[in-house]
Design an enzyme around this catalytic site. Structure first.
Site, PDB file in Angstrom:
ATOM      1  N   TYR A 129       0.938  -1.114   0.068  1.00 26.91           N
ATOM      2  CA  TYR A 129       0.126   0.063   0.039  1.00 26.91           C
ATOM      3  C   TYR A 129       0.854   1.216   0.111  1.00 26.91           C
ATOM      4  CZ  TYR A 129      -4.291  -2.254   1.514  1.00 26.91           C
ATOM      5  OH  TYR A 129      -5.301  -3.333   1.623  1.00 26.91           O
ATOM      6  N   LYS A 251      -3.080  -4.799  -8.279  1.00 26.00           N
ATOM      7  CA  LYS A 251      -4.285  -5.447  -7.887  1.00 26.00           C
ATOM      8  C   LYS A 251      -5.538  -4.454  -7.399  1.00 26.00           C
ATOM      9  CE  LYS A 251      -5.481  -8.460  -3.875  1.00 26.00           C
ATOM     10  NZ  LYS A 251      -6.106  -7.683  -2.937  1.00 26.00           N
TER      11      LYS A 251
HETATM   12  C1  LIG Z   1      -9.498  -9.622   6.184  1.00 26.43           C
HETATM   13  C2  LIG Z   1      -8.945  -9.335   4.988  1.00 26.43           C
HETATM   14  C3  LIG Z   1      -7.957  -8.450   4.884  1.00 26.43           C
HETATM   15  C4  LIG Z   1      -7.532  -8.134   3.713  1.00 26.43           C
HETATM   16  N1  LIG Z   1      -6.051  -7.397   3.501  1.00 26.43           N
HETATM   17  C5  LIG Z   1      -5.824  -7.075   2.404  1.00 26.43           C
HETATM   18  C6  LIG Z   1      -4.612  -6.389   2.262  1.00 26.43           C
HETATM   19  O1  LIG Z   1      -3.910  -5.896   3.475  1.00 26.43           O
HETATM   20  N2  LIG Z   1      -4.034  -5.980   1.008  1.00 26.43           N
HETATM   21  C7  LIG Z   1      -4.935  -6.351  -0.093  1.00 26.43           C
HETATM   22  O2  LIG Z   1      -4.233  -5.946  -1.229  1.00 26.43           O
HETATM   23  N3  LIG Z   1      -5.742  -7.046  -0.025  1.00 26.43           N
HETATM   24  C8  LIG Z   1      -6.487  -7.295   1.044  1.00 26.43           C
HETATM   25  N4  LIG Z   1      -7.595  -8.031   1.069  1.00 26.43           N
HETATM   26  C9  LIG Z   1      -8.132  -8.508  -0.232  1.00 26.43           C
HETATM   27  C10 LIG Z   1      -7.619  -9.717  -0.548  1.00 26.43           C
HETATM   28  O3  LIG Z   1      -6.424  -9.581  -1.350  1.00 26.43           O
HETATM   29  C11 LIG Z   1      -8.651 -10.421  -1.673  1.00 26.43           C
HETATM   30  O4  LIG Z   1      -8.711  -9.281  -2.829  1.00 26.43           O
HETATM   31  C12 LIG Z   1     -10.035 -10.712  -1.339  1.00 26.43           C
HETATM   32  O5  LIG Z   1     -10.087 -11.368   0.099  1.00 26.43           O
HETATM   33  C13 LIG Z   1     -10.602 -11.513  -2.195  1.00 26.43           C
HETATM   34  O6  LIG Z   1     -11.851 -12.087  -1.933  1.00 26.43           O
HETATM   35  P1  LIG Z   1     -12.312 -13.310  -1.143  1.00 26.43           P
HETATM   36  O7  LIG Z   1     -11.684 -13.313   0.120  1.00 26.43           O
HETATM   37  O8  LIG Z   1     -13.806 -13.394  -1.094  1.00 26.43           O
HETATM   38  O9  LIG Z   1     -11.652 -14.412  -1.813  1.00 26.43           O
HETATM   39  C14 LIG Z   1      -8.081  -8.244   2.264  1.00 26.43           C
HETATM   40  C15 LIG Z   1      -9.314  -9.493   2.417  1.00 26.43           C
HETATM   41  C16 LIG Z   1      -9.826  -9.722   3.698  1.00 26.43           C
HETATM   42  C17 LIG Z   1     -10.925 -10.628   3.668  1.00 26.43           C
END
Ligand SMILES: Cc1cc2nc3c(=O)[nH]c(=O)nc-3n(C[C@H](O)[C@H](O)[C@H](O)COP(=O)(O)O)c2cc1C
Length: 381
Positions: A129, A251
């Site tokens: 980030y 992303k």
């Molecule tokens: C609890 C949680 C924390 C997340 N933290 C980040 C993060 O720090 N950085 C990031 O790029 N995406 C983060 N994401 C998004 C995930 O990388 C991903 O895009 C998303 O979880 C995909 O959907 P799904 O959980 O339904 O498979 C997070 C998702 C969740 C559920």
């Protein structure tokens, strides 16, 4: 309870975690329409069954992000894994590497990338980030380089952290220290609490040496979110492209025009992602936009995808529609909360088996064959 599928892991995580953390993982933005669409839109596609061509065994290996991997999915960046289980980042990495798949560490983690490097010689990827304070970003990049990270994911869909109403209700990010109510919630989950405390009070490692981010993980999480650069633009991508010599993946792409721009700015790949329905509520599902993004790019840029992947058939559909690989998010975060390394391994195995059986019943011998046949193996529902 045996974890047969991802929903079992979700239910086990619900029982083991304090509500504030279960809801943080499970929830989405505002009315959670995109969260639901990510799942529901897989049903827009049906798989073509083929018979009497039964390959004796299937090969799930395929190539994404420059290497051949034994499975067509990897563990994507999920923040604060070390809050869901003690040494959560290390445990998830162990499970990933035992299965031969990469893990991408979130910037918002309890363990640093250097700590993960001490655990494993396997492939490490890092998600960045960009904060307003660019020197902090430089520190993270230098640390990633020292740890031998070859692939950097730049997350671009979080300039503003959206409102997740479950988190508002539970005080996630507004509580900066342990309130009596929260302590009571924690003590009501003793196995989780003891597991975490055995490893010392968790801190966000990237900022634990910076007093301005506050003390304790809740304060640090709040401070980090508030410092994400809200003015991030394609100029910053150009800067990062010049600065980072390894593979760069953007992303959080949901529009074909943005996918083309990412390619033109020199990215090596994109993740079609709506952050698991946690950011722009009412945005399209990822499986819904994948065909148009794949058509626009026409093979000129690698496409990964995440969002709602809970079944092997979901993975098969995305690979048929043009993705080279899938990132898991909640699926493995729940499994980690439920049963640590063993839980993550179990869910990786379950998804591998579901993918394998799905291919077999479609008369396909390998993931590579599936990717070559593409959308011809699907029918609109
Ligand atoms: C609890 C949680 C924390 C997340 N933290 C980040 C993060 O720090 N950085 C990031 O790029 N995406 C983060 N994401 C998004 C995930 O990388 C991903 O895009 C998303 O979880 C995909 O959907 P799904 O959980 O339904 O498979 C997070 C998702 C969740 C559920």
């Amino acid at each position: 309870m045996e974890l047969i599928n991802v929903e079992d892991a979700r239910q086990a995580a619900r029982r083991r975690l304090p509500r504030i953390f279960f809801d943080y993982i499970d929830g989405g933005a505002f009315g959670e329409a995109t969260l639901r669409a990510n799942r529901a839109d897989f049903d827009r596609w049906r798989l073509v069954q083929r018979v009497l061509v039964n390959p004796a065994s299937r090969d799930l290996a395929t190539t994404y992000l420059g290497s051949r991997h034994p499975l067509p999915f990897m563990l994507g960046p999920v923040g604060f894994l070390g809050l869901y289980a003690g040494r959560g980042e290390q445990q998830a990495t162990q499970a990933a590497h035992a299965a031969g798949v990469p893990l991408c560490l979130s910037s918002f983690s309890i363990a640093s990338i250097a700590e993960l490097r001490r655990e494993t010689a396997g492939p490490l990827m890092f998600q960045l980030y960009i904060l307003k304070d660019r020197s902090f970003c430089e520190e993270l990049l230098a640390e990633a380089e020292r740890a031998g990270v070859d692939t950097l994911f730049l997350t671009v869909d979080t300039a503003i952290t959206s409102v997740r109403e479950r988190d508002v209700r539970n005080g996630f990010r507004s509580l900066t220290k342990l309130s009596p109510g929260l302590l009571a919630q924690f003590l009501a989950r003793p196995s989780w609490f003891l597991d975490l405390m055995r490893n010392g009070a968790p801190q966000v490692r990237a900022v634990s040496h910076k007093p301005e981010f506050g003390r304790g993980v809740l304060a640090q999480a709040a401070a980090l979110s508030s410092r994400i650069d809200q003015t991030l633009s394609w100029q910053d991508v150009a800067w990062l492209r010049g600065r980072w010599k390894g593979r760069l993946v953007i992303k959080g792409i949901l529009a074909a025009a943005d996918a083309l721009r990412a390619r033109d700015e020199g990215a090596d790949g994109i993740v079609v992602s709506n952050h698991g329905g946690r950011q722009l509520d009412c945005a399209s599902s990822t499986i819904g936009v994948l065909p148009e993004i794949a058509a626009a790019l026409d093979g000129s840029l690698e496409i990964l995808i995440d969002g709602g992947f809970r079944r092997g058939s979901d993975i098969v559909k995305a690979l048929a529609l043009g993705a080279s690989g899938v990132l898991l998010g909640r699926a493995y975060a729940f499994a980690l909360a439920a049963a640590g390394t063993a839980g993550v391994s179990r869910i990786i195995e379950a998804l591998a088996r579901e993918t394998d059986i799905t291919l077999a019943l479609m008369g396909l011998a390998s993931v590579d064959e599936l990717r070559a046949k593409g959308a011809a193996v699907l029918r609109p529902a």
